[in-house]
Design a protein around this motif. Structure first.
Motif, PDB file in Angstrom:
ATOM      1  N   ILE A   2     -21.088  60.857   8.348  1.00  0.00           N
ATOM      2  CA  ILE A   2     -21.149  59.673   7.869  1.00  0.00           C
ATOM      3  C   ILE A   2     -22.394  59.273   7.455  1.00  0.00           C
ATOM      4  N   ALA A   3     -22.212  58.212   6.699  1.00  0.00           N
ATOM      5  CA  ALA A   3     -23.423  58.024   5.803  1.00  0.00           C
ATOM      6  C   ALA A   3     -24.713  57.703   6.693  1.00  0.00           C
ATOM      7  N   PRO A   4     -25.891  57.973   6.797  1.00  0.00           N
ATOM      8  CA  PRO A   4     -26.996  57.625   7.881  1.00  0.00           C
ATOM      9  C   PRO A   4     -27.248  56.084   7.910  1.00  0.00           C
ATOM     10  N   ASP A   5     -26.906  55.402   6.850  1.00  0.00           N
ATOM     11  CA  ASP A   5     -27.229  54.140   6.836  1.00  0.00           C
ATOM     12  C   ASP A   5     -26.292  53.155   7.613  1.00  0.00           C
ATOM     13  N   ASP A  81     -15.170  42.406  12.435  1.00  0.00           N
ATOM     14  CA  ASP A  81     -15.644  41.206  11.789  1.00  0.00           C
ATOM     15  C   ASP A  81     -17.359  41.107  11.990  1.00  0.00           C
ATOM     16  N   VAL A  82     -17.648  41.623  13.005  1.00  0.00           N
ATOM     17  CA  VAL A  82     -19.194  41.742  12.939  1.00  0.00           C
ATOM     18  C   VAL A  82     -19.902  42.783  12.703  1.00  0.00           C
ATOM     19  N   LEU A  83     -19.436  43.973  12.944  1.00  0.00           N
ATOM     20  CA  LEU A  83     -20.200  45.225  12.353  1.00  0.00           C
ATOM     21  C   LEU A  83     -19.549  45.519  11.012  1.00  0.00           C
ATOM     22  N   GLY A  84     -18.513  45.156  10.762  1.00  0.00           N
ATOM     23  CA  GLY A  84     -17.923  45.535   9.417  1.00  0.00           C
ATOM     24  C   GLY A  84     -17.302  46.892   9.417  1.00  0.00           C
ATOM     25  N   PHE A 153     -16.282  53.541   8.748  1.00  0.00           N
ATOM     26  CA  PHE A 153     -16.662  52.676   7.565  1.00  0.00           C
ATOM     27  C   PHE A 153     -16.604  53.238   6.280  1.00  0.00           C
ATOM     28  N   SER A 154     -16.166  52.127   5.388  1.00  0.00           N
ATOM     29  CA  SER A 154     -15.931  52.609   4.067  1.00  0.00           C
ATOM     30  C   SER A 154     -17.181  52.969   3.371  1.00  0.00           C
ATOM     31  N   ASN A 155     -17.072  53.355   2.289  1.00  0.00           N
ATOM     32  CA  ASN A 155     -18.246  53.693   1.379  1.00  0.00           C
ATOM     33  C   ASN A 155     -19.439  52.480   1.310  1.00  0.00           C
ATOM     34  N   GLN A 156     -18.899  51.269   1.445  1.00  0.00           N
ATOM     35  CA  GLN A 156     -19.628  50.135   1.234  1.00  0.00           C
ATOM     36  C   GLN A 156     -20.594  50.030   2.428  1.00  0.00           C
TER      37      GLN A 156
END
Length: 166
Positions: A2-5, A81-84, A153-156
């Protein structure tokens, strides 16, 4: 991986209460519906007249697992909703304790606090949530425990579902 961000964004919120639900009244119809869905028709839950006569509580009470089920929508709101997160999967529950009965007619609400976040294979993050269900007017909660959820998470980056809907 997963992306580190994504992981860093979630980890930055450890210790934060992500969700506090509205108060919900636990009515006999909800208790009866849970009994019908699970086959648990124990009189302490489903027979108000007998409970008034024979229970030291003087009332029917919600099933413990009905009370636990109140956490499901709160966990979803906290993570979607909160963490996305784009996807949420139940992974397990640890250290669940039923501390106080929920009498019929009582109002409860659930609280979700982010306890941990660990990157996992498949672009997922394993989050630990400290969960409780409070009973209005009582100091002692109905239950406490830790829920484990796998989120994706998606890539966004940093875009929540609420922001996407706006």
């Amino acid at each position: 991986m997963i992306a580190p961000d994504h992981v860093a964004r979630v980890q930055a919120r450890i210790g934060e209460r992500l969700w506090l639900s509205d108060w919900v009244c636990i009515e006999q119809s909800r208790i009866d519906g849970f009994a019908a869905a699970t086959g648990d028709h124990y009189w302490l839950h489903t027979d108000p007249q007998r409970a008034r006569r024979e229970s030291p509580l003087g009332s029917t009470i919600a099933h413990g697992f009905l009370t636990m089920s109140m956490l499901a929508p709160s966990c979803l709101h906290a993570l979607l909703d909160v963490l996305g997160a784009d996807e949420v999967l139940n992974y397990g529950v640890e250290n669940l304790r039923f501390l106080a009965p929920v009498l019929c007619g009582a109002r409860v609400r659930s609280s979700i606090v982010l306890r941990s976040a660990v990157a996992k294979a498949g672009d997922r993050v394993l989050v630990g949530l400290d969960c409780s269900v409070e009973i209005e007017g009582q100091e002692r909660p109905a239950l406490v425990g830790q829920s484990l959820m796998l989120i994706h998470f998606s890539n966004q980056t940093g875009v929540t579902h609420a922001a996407q809907a706006a």
